[in-house]
Every structure is written in structure tokens, then in C-alpha cells.
Design an enzyme around this catalytic site. Structure first.
Site, PDB file in Angstrom:
ATOM      1  N   ASP A  32       2.528   1.915   0.126  1.00 36.61           N
ATOM      2  CA  ASP A  32       3.251   3.368   0.452  1.00 36.61           C
ATOM      3  C   ASP A  32       2.911   4.495  -0.153  1.00 36.61           C
ATOM      4  OD1 ASP A  32       5.795   4.037   2.297  1.00 36.61           O
ATOM      5  OD2 ASP A  32       5.479   5.515   0.862  1.00 36.61           O
ATOM      6  N   ASN A  88      12.535   1.255  10.532  1.00 32.19           N
ATOM      7  CA  ASN A  88      12.988   2.348  10.886  1.00 32.19           C
ATOM      8  C   ASN A  88      12.654   2.592  12.496  1.00 32.19           C
ATOM      9  OD1 ASN A  88      14.378   2.612   8.340  1.00 32.19           O
ATOM     10  ND2 ASN A  88      12.336   3.562   7.697  1.00 32.19           N
ATOM     11  N   HIS A 101       5.873  -0.016  11.710  1.00 30.13           N
ATOM     12  CA  HIS A 101       5.454  -0.444  10.681  1.00 30.13           C
ATOM     13  C   HIS A 101       6.790  -1.023   9.884  1.00 30.13           C
ATOM     14  CE1 HIS A 101       6.675   3.800  10.310  1.00 30.13           C
ATOM     15  NE2 HIS A 101       7.575   3.640   9.159  1.00 30.13           N
TER      16      HIS A 101
HETATM   17  P1  5GP Z   1       9.237   5.533   7.888  1.00 34.30           P
HETATM   18  O1  5GP Z   1      10.082   6.813   7.176  1.00 34.30           O
HETATM   19  O2  5GP Z   1       8.566   6.291   9.001  1.00 34.30           O
HETATM   20  O3  5GP Z   1       9.942   4.414   8.046  1.00 34.30           O
HETATM   21  O4  5GP Z   1       7.938   5.331   6.662  1.00 34.30           O
HETATM   22  C1  5GP Z   1       6.740   5.844   6.746  1.00 34.30           C
HETATM   23  C2  5GP Z   1       6.414   5.728   5.443  1.00 34.30           C
HETATM   24  O5  5GP Z   1       4.988   6.004   5.369  1.00 34.30           O
HETATM   25  C3  5GP Z   1       7.065   6.419   4.242  1.00 34.30           C
HETATM   26  O6  5GP Z   1       7.505   5.706   3.401  1.00 34.30           O
HETATM   27  C4  5GP Z   1       5.907   7.376   3.606  1.00 34.30           C
HETATM   28  O7  5GP Z   1       5.780   7.390   2.023  1.00 34.30           O
HETATM   29  C5  5GP Z   1       4.695   6.642   4.082  1.00 34.30           C
HETATM   30  N1  5GP Z   1       3.399   7.543   4.340  1.00 34.30           N
HETATM   31  C6  5GP Z   1       3.323   8.724   4.966  1.00 34.30           C
HETATM   32  N2  5GP Z   1       2.272   8.961   4.948  1.00 34.30           N
HETATM   33  C7  5GP Z   1       1.447   8.082   4.211  1.00 34.30           C
HETATM   34  C8  5GP Z   1      -0.012   8.142   4.086  1.00 34.30           C
HETATM   35  O8  5GP Z   1      -0.774   8.884   4.243  1.00 34.30           O
HETATM   36  N3  5GP Z   1      -0.447   7.027   3.256  1.00 34.30           N
HETATM   37  C9  5GP Z   1       0.497   5.943   2.994  1.00 34.30           C
HETATM   38  N4  5GP Z   1      -0.184   4.888   2.357  1.00 34.30           N
HETATM   39  N5  5GP Z   1       1.762   5.947   3.335  1.00 34.30           N
HETATM   40  C10 5GP Z   1       2.181   7.063   4.087  1.00 34.30           C
END
Ligand code: 5GP
Ligand code: ZN
Length: 115
Positions: A32, A88, A101
Site C-alpha cells: 500500500d 472495505n 482488494h
Molecule cells: P480502500 O480505502 O479502498 O479500502 O483502500 C485503497 C488503498 O489503496 C488505500 O489504502 C490506499 O493507500 C491505496 N492506494 C491508493 N492509490 C494507490 C497507488 O497508486 N498505489 C498503491 N500501491 N496503493 C494505493
């Protein structure tokens, strides 16, 4: 199969770089970019699926995501210390990327409720 404007589809296709920690036929695991714990990996199906709410009996990569995450957790010796797996969905669930994810979080105490 893959969606042109989806961030994680672009990561799967290596159009956007990421720190890959796991790669299988159907699953990619990567770090992440904004880690919330010393270990914070994301596991995604290579085929686009919006979120866990779109999982069906015929399209169900969740078990593969869990297997990939527990494999990495074992390699990181986190079986004894523990870890958290999180998915989520939607606004109230805090989902910010609309490609299914699984978060693997570990390396510190994360007692519920999350802090
Ligand atoms: P969500 O909030 O949708 O459950 O998690 C999405 C996750 O993706 C977040 O923890 C965020 O930090 C991560 N994320 C967002 N953009 C990128 C990216 O460009 N690269 C990586 N490796 N992680 C990302
Ligand atoms: Zn996608």
C-alpha cells in the site's frame, strides 16, 4: 476484463508501478502506498471486480486473495504475532478504490476497534 480507468487494473497491467510482494495467475499483491501499519499489503484479483458486493458463486476470487495474504503473512512470520485482513465496500466502508482488494495489516498491535 480490465477497466481502462481503474487504478488497480493499471497496477495489474504494470502501467503504474507498484512494489509487488506476490504474483500468482489470478492475484497480485503489492505494498500500500500509504501504509497504516509496518506491514500493509493489498491483494487484488487480476480480473476487474468492483468490490466484495459483486462477488458471485461463479466469480469469486476472495478465497484466492485470502490464500495469497495468509501465505505472505506466514512468510513474514506474523502467524505468531497476528495480523488483520480487511475488505472495505462503498462509502460507509471507506472504500476509495473500486477494484476489489484485501488489505493485510500487521507488524503492530491493532486491537479492535481500529486505531
Ligand atoms: P480502500 O480505502 O479502498 O479500502 O483502500 C485503497 C488503498 O489503496 C488505500 O489504502 C490506499 O493507500 C491505496 N492506494 C491508493 N492509490 C494507490 C497507488 O497508486 N498505489 C498503491 N500501491 N496503493 C494505493
Ligand atoms: Zn480494476
Amino acid at each position: 476484463m480490465n477497466q481502462e480507468n481503474c487504478l488497480f487494473c493499471k497496477i495489474v497491467l504494470k502501467k503504474i508501478p507498484s512494489a509487488v510482494v506476490y504474483e500468482g495467475d489470478e492475484v497480485l499483491g503489492f505494498k500500500d502506498v500509504n501504509p497504516q501499519a509496518p506491514v500493509h499489503y493489498l491483494f487484488v484479483p487480476k480480473r476487474h471486480l468492483g468490490s466484495v458486493s459483486q462477488v458471485t458463486t461463479t466469480e469469486n476470487p476472495v478465497g484466492l486473495l485470502v490464500l495469497a495474504a495468509t501465505h505472505c503473512a506466514r512468510e513474514l512470520k506474523m502467524d505468531s504475532t497476528g495480523y488483520r485482513l480487511v475488505m472495505n465496500h462503498g462509502h460507509d466502508g471507506g472504500q476509495t478504490v473500486e477494484h476489489l482488494h484485501l488489505h493485510l495489516l500487521g507488524g503492530r498491535s491493532m486491537k479492535w476497534p481500529p486505531g
